[in-house]
Design an enzyme around this catalytic site. Structure first.
Site, PDB file in Angstrom:
ATOM      1  N   SER A  42       0.705  -1.290   0.002  1.00 45.20           N
ATOM      2  CA  SER A  42      -0.085   0.115  -0.260  1.00 45.20           C
ATOM      3  C   SER A  42       0.997   1.326  -0.107  1.00 45.20           C
ATOM      4  O   SER A  42       0.324   2.390  -0.398  1.00 45.20           O
ATOM      5  CB  SER A  42      -0.973   0.089   1.214  1.00 45.20           C
ATOM      6  OG  SER A  42      -0.157  -0.105   2.297  1.00 45.20           O
ATOM      7  N   LYS A 109       4.076 -11.804   2.659  1.00 45.67           N
ATOM      8  CA  LYS A 109       2.536 -11.897   2.330  1.00 45.67           C
ATOM      9  C   LYS A 109       2.562 -11.797   0.674  1.00 45.67           C
ATOM     10  O   LYS A 109       2.978 -11.252   0.218  1.00 45.67           O
ATOM     11  CB  LYS A 109       1.833 -10.833   2.965  1.00 45.67           C
ATOM     12  CG  LYS A 109       0.437 -10.890   2.568  1.00 45.67           C
ATOM     13  CD  LYS A 109      -0.746 -10.023   3.446  1.00 45.67           C
ATOM     14  CE  LYS A 109      -0.620  -8.464   3.158  1.00 45.67           C
ATOM     15  NZ  LYS A 109      -0.971  -7.982   2.051  1.00 45.67           N
ATOM     16  N   GLU A 175      -9.474  -9.013   3.053  1.00 41.29           N
ATOM     17  CA  GLU A 175      -9.809  -7.483   2.656  1.00 41.29           C
ATOM     18  C   GLU A 175     -11.149  -7.339   2.013  1.00 41.29           C
ATOM     19  O   GLU A 175     -11.582  -8.163   1.024  1.00 41.29           O
ATOM     20  CB  GLU A 175      -8.580  -6.971   1.597  1.00 41.29           C
ATOM     21  CG  GLU A 175      -8.815  -5.671   1.401  1.00 41.29           C
ATOM     22  CD  GLU A 175      -7.496  -4.880   0.804  1.00 41.29           C
ATOM     23  OE1 GLU A 175      -6.547  -5.425   0.949  1.00 41.29           O
ATOM     24  OE2 GLU A 175      -7.811  -3.693   0.227  1.00 41.29           O
TER      25      GLU A 175
END
Ligand code: KIV
Length: 256
Positions: A42, A109, A175
């Site tokens: 992000s 991840k 998410e």
């Protein structure tokens, strides 16, 4: 007990706290409060204004993760594998090893399931700790609408979660997953689910720190802003500016 086992043991006992960090000073603060600190891709949109996280490179995430590591002593530190760095077993293992050796993080991840399941299994077999990520997948998403409205979508996400667990992930980020689906997944898995926009039904929660402190100007349903740090920084800077203009800073005690 190692950090991963401690984390898994929290399931059904204590909510897991995870936040993102992109640099040392924020990481130092988070380390006192978080179970996990995530160097998320992000950072591409938050720091670099990229339209998509796809533009984040391995070199960029490694540099940020090296800085974060200086602030993380207790928490489990996870680094996102950027888009296109895990397209096959060979690339994934080479790049995961590079991330871990250069940053000394605990885990990586990866987003998605399908062919990523086998890649994750390959990493796990090579002693790489992996966190999964299902629901909205920013690296490949066409839109950011929540997941789990259609039955076929619900079944696929639940099945993917089970496949990821079997492949050896120690936890899964969900998410923007519909609440009752997040509840079912959380109930059916032995490993913890970490929600972002996936309701209170997950074992833990993650947010982008810059969003929750009001540094990143974003308005989405799943973010609660706990402070407006932009306002505080503004007032500090205005005070500094006024002091300089009015010759009140620096004083004798700030000088040599
Ligand atoms: O990139 C990121 O920060 C993430 C979290 C939002 C889960 O993947």
């Amino acid at each position: 007990m190692n950090k991963i086992k401690i984390l898994i043991n929290k399931k059904n006992k204590s909510k897991i706290i995870c936040l993102t960090a992109y640099s040392k000073n924020i990481a130092l603060i988070l380390d006192n409060h978080c179970d996990m600190v995530l160097v998320g891709d992000s950072l591409g949109s938050v720091l670099y204004n990229y339209k998509s996280t796809r533009s984040v490179t391995l070199a960029t995430i490694i540099e940020h993760a090296k800085s974060v590591k200086m602030g993380v002593k207790k928490s489990l530190m996870i680094v996102d594998m950027p888009y296109n760095t895990y397209s096959n077993n060979f690339e994934a293992l080479k790049n995961a090893k590079k991330i871990i050796s250069k940053t000394k993080c605990d885990a990586v991840k990866l987003e998605g399931a399908d062919k990523v399941v086998n890649i994750i299994n390959h990493l796990v077999k090579n002693n790489i700790q992996v966190q999964g990520h299902l629901g909205v997948l920013p690296q490949s998403a066409k839109n950011f609408r929540f997941k789990g409205k259609k039955l076929s979508e619900r079944n696929k996400i639940l099945n993917d979660a089970k496949l990821l667990e079997k492949a050896g992930v120690f936890s899964i980020v969900l998410e923007c997953v519909e609440s009752s689906l997040a509840k079912t997944i959380t109930k059916e898995l032995k490993i913890p689910t970490i929600g972002i926009g996936a309701s209170i039904n997950c074992d833990g929660q993650v947010l982008v720190t810059d969003d929750l402190i009001g540094l990143n100007q974003i308005n989405v349903r799943f973010v609660k802003k706990y402070t407006n740090i932009t306002k505080q920084i503004n007032s500090a800077i205005i005070n500094f500016k006024n002091d300089v203009k009015n010759k009140k800073f620096p004083k004798k005690k700030h000088s040599y």
